[in-house]
Design a protein around this motif. Structure first.
Motif, mmCIF file in Angstrom:
data_model
loop_
_atom_site.group_PDB
_atom_site.id
_atom_site.type_symbol
_atom_site.label_atom_id
_atom_site.label_comp_id
_atom_site.label_asym_id
_atom_site.label_seq_id
_atom_site.Cartn_x
_atom_site.Cartn_y
_atom_site.Cartn_z
ATOM 1 N N ALA A 25 -10.344 -1.953 11.252
ATOM 2 C CA ALA A 25 -9.151 -2.639 11.747
ATOM 3 C C ALA A 25 -8.181 -2.937 10.608
ATOM 4 O O ALA A 25 -6.959 -2.803 10.759
ATOM 5 C CB ALA A 25 -9.547 -3.930 12.461
ATOM 6 N N LEU A 26 -8.721 -3.341 9.457
ATOM 7 C CA LEU A 26 -7.879 -3.619 8.295
ATOM 8 C C LEU A 26 -7.181 -2.350 7.827
ATOM 9 O O LEU A 26 -5.987 -2.367 7.509
ATOM 10 C CB LEU A 26 -8.733 -4.204 7.173
ATOM 11 N N LEU A 27 -7.907 -1.236 7.791
ATOM 12 C CA LEU A 27 -7.307 0.037 7.381
ATOM 13 C C LEU A 27 -6.185 0.432 8.338
ATOM 14 O O LEU A 27 -5.113 0.879 7.901
ATOM 15 C CB LEU A 27 -8.382 1.117 7.341
ATOM 16 N N ALA A 28 -6.416 0.270 9.643
ATOM 17 C CA ALA A 28 -5.394 0.612 10.626
ATOM 18 C C ALA A 28 -4.152 -0.252 10.448
ATOM 19 O O ALA A 28 -3.010 0.247 10.524
ATOM 20 C CB ALA A 28 -5.960 0.443 12.039
ATOM 21 N N LEU A 29 -4.339 -1.537 10.184
ATOM 22 C CA LEU A 29 -3.201 -2.438 10.016
ATOM 23 C C LEU A 29 -2.444 -2.133 8.727
ATOM 24 O O LEU A 29 -1.217 -2.268 8.670
ATOM 25 C CB LEU A 29 -3.691 -3.894 10.024
ATOM 26 N N ILE A 30 -3.160 -1.715 7.690
ATOM 27 C CA ILE A 30 -2.506 -1.316 6.440
ATOM 28 C C ILE A 30 -1.618 -0.097 6.672
ATOM 29 O O ILE A 30 -0.501 -0.012 6.152
ATOM 30 C CB ILE A 30 -3.555 -1.027 5.351
ATOM 31 N N VAL A 31 -2.118 0.861 7.456
ATOM 32 C CA VAL A 31 -1.322 2.055 7.774
ATOM 33 C C VAL A 31 -0.056 1.660 8.532
ATOM 34 O O VAL A 31 1.047 2.138 8.227
ATOM 35 C CB VAL A 31 -2.159 3.053 8.589
ATOM 36 N N LEU A 32 -0.189 0.766 9.514
ATOM 37 C CA LEU A 32 0.973 0.301 10.268
ATOM 38 C C LEU A 32 1.947 -0.448 9.363
ATOM 39 O O LEU A 32 3.172 -0.273 9.463
ATOM 40 C CB LEU A 32 0.519 -0.602 11.418
ATOM 41 N N PHE B 51 0.801 -10.191 -7.168
ATOM 42 C CA PHE B 51 -0.258 -10.500 -6.202
ATOM 43 C C PHE B 51 -0.328 -9.424 -5.120
ATOM 44 O O PHE B 51 -1.410 -8.976 -4.735
ATOM 45 C CB PHE B 51 -0.018 -11.865 -5.564
ATOM 46 N N HIS B 52 0.821 -9.015 -4.619
ATOM 47 C CA HIS B 52 0.885 -7.986 -3.576
ATOM 48 C C HIS B 52 0.224 -6.693 -4.055
ATOM 49 O O HIS B 52 -0.601 -6.091 -3.344
ATOM 50 C CB HIS B 52 2.345 -7.746 -3.193
ATOM 51 N N ALA B 53 0.580 -6.263 -5.263
ATOM 52 C CA ALA B 53 0.040 -5.017 -5.802
ATOM 53 C C ALA B 53 -1.457 -5.127 -6.079
ATOM 54 O O ALA B 53 -2.221 -4.197 -5.783
ATOM 55 C CB ALA B 53 0.784 -4.655 -7.088
ATOM 56 N N ALA B 54 -1.887 -6.259 -6.630
ATOM 57 C CA ALA B 54 -3.294 -6.424 -6.987
ATOM 58 C C ALA B 54 -4.186 -6.481 -5.758
ATOM 59 O O ALA B 54 -5.254 -5.852 -5.709
ATOM 60 C CB ALA B 54 -3.473 -7.682 -7.838
ATOM 61 N N VAL B 55 -3.763 -7.248 -4.743
ATOM 62 C CA VAL B 55 -4.553 -7.340 -3.508
ATOM 63 C C VAL B 55 -4.622 -5.979 -2.828
ATOM 64 O O VAL B 55 -5.699 -5.546 -2.382
ATOM 65 C CB VAL B 55 -3.955 -8.396 -2.559
ATOM 66 N N ALA B 56 -3.495 -5.281 -2.746
ATOM 67 C CA ALA B 56 -3.475 -3.957 -2.120
ATOM 68 C C ALA B 56 -4.390 -2.991 -2.863
ATOM 69 O O ALA B 56 -5.144 -2.234 -2.236
ATOM 70 C CB ALA B 56 -2.049 -3.415 -2.088
ATOM 71 N N ALA B 57 -4.352 -3.016 -4.188
ATOM 72 C CA ALA B 57 -5.168 -2.087 -4.978
ATOM 73 C C ALA B 57 -6.657 -2.340 -4.787
ATOM 74 O O ALA B 57 -7.438 -1.392 -4.604
ATOM 75 C CB ALA B 57 -4.797 -2.202 -6.452
ATOM 76 N N THR B 58 -7.074 -3.605 -4.817
ATOM 77 C CA THR B 58 -8.500 -3.895 -4.678
ATOM 78 C C THR B 58 -9.009 -3.581 -3.275
ATOM 79 O O THR B 58 -10.112 -3.058 -3.104
ATOM 80 C CB THR B 58 -8.802 -5.369 -5.018
ATOM 81 N N ILE B 59 -8.188 -3.876 -2.257
ATOM 82 C CA ILE B 59 -8.598 -3.604 -0.875
ATOM 83 C C ILE B 59 -8.713 -2.093 -0.638
ATOM 84 O O ILE B 59 -9.713 -1.606 -0.100
ATOM 85 C CB ILE B 59 -7.617 -4.227 0.121
ATOM 86 N N LEU B 60 -7.693 -1.338 -1.037
ATOM 87 C CA LEU B 60 -7.712 0.106 -0.821
ATOM 88 C C LEU B 60 -8.846 0.767 -1.600
ATOM 89 O O LEU B 60 -9.518 1.675 -1.088
ATOM 90 C CB LEU B 60 -6.366 0.713 -1.214
ATOM 91 N N ALA B 61 -9.071 0.318 -2.820
ATOM 92 C CA ALA B 61 -10.165 0.878 -3.617
ATOM 93 C C ALA B 61 -11.512 0.606 -2.965
ATOM 94 O O ALA B 61 -12.387 1.483 -2.921
ATOM 95 C CB ALA B 61 -10.128 0.298 -5.030
#
Length: 203
Positions: free
Chosen positions: A175-182, A18-28
């Motif tokens: 904001a989501l991108l910034a929080l992902i970087v953090l 789930f972690h990998a799939a959510v991260a992949a779809t959001i970043l893409a």
């Protein structure tokens, strides 16, 4: 070795997927929105359909992941100072909240543009705005005659709702991108510390 379910100190295989799939779809989808903003904003073509499809896939994965967390609670955080643990908890909640906000606001933006919301494969989403499915109506007017017989007409602004959701979607995405970087920076910090936090998900 990871098991199917979470343990006292490790995430299980399901949670990791789930972690990998959510991260992949959001970043893409963030990359798609940044690189092909004009193509996505027009609401037509493959880029727009791909953007909408990834958004709905993210939403479905988020719901499924939250349900799985209720069924299989994550391992407790036991390292770091109380402030660090509180910040980590707040950061995770922020990621969930912003991902949900960005996804739903994007759905509202597409709905307010009117017409079909096309997904890959020929499927279409229902609209979230009642006005989007209705034919465009004539602008509302207010007429007032003054003493000289002059009539003033004021047109009602009907674009405020569209602009609101577009702003929410854009600002929420940044904001989501910034929080992902953090979040990623904190993960690598824990890896460097070798305090076991990195291994909870990737060990």
């Amino acid at each position: 070795m990871a098991t199917l379910h979470n343990t006292a100190d490790r995430y299980g295989i399901v949670a990791r997927l789930f972690h990998a799939a959510v991260a992949a779809t959001i970043l893409a989808n963030l990359a798609l929105g940044l690189l092909f903003d004009d193509a996505v904003e027009t609401g037509a073509g493959r880029f727009a359909a791909l953007h909408a499809t990834l958004g709905m896939l993210t939403l479905a994965l988020l719901v499924a992941r939250v349900l799985w967390r209720l069924i299989d609670p994550p391992p407790p955080v036991t390292v770091g100072t109380p402030i660090e643990r509180t910040a980590a908890h707040a950061g995770h909640l922020g990621l969930y909240a912003l991902a949900l906000l960005v996804t739903l606001s994007g759905w509202f933006v597409a709905s307010n543009e009117g017409g079909r919301i096309d997904l890959l494969g020929g499927m279409a989403l229902p609209t979230l705005s009642a006005n989007s499915a209705a034919p465009a109506a004539a602008p509302a007017t207010i007429a007032a005659a003054d003493g000289a017989g002059v009539v003033d007409v004021f047109e009602e602004d009907e674009g405020e709702g569209d602009e609101f959701w577009e702003e929410v979607h854009e600002l929420g995405s940044w904001a989501l991108l910034a929080l992902i970087v953090l979040h990623s920076g904190a993960a690598f910090m824990h890896r460097k510390r070798r305090d076991g936090t990195w291994e909870r998900m990737f060990g």
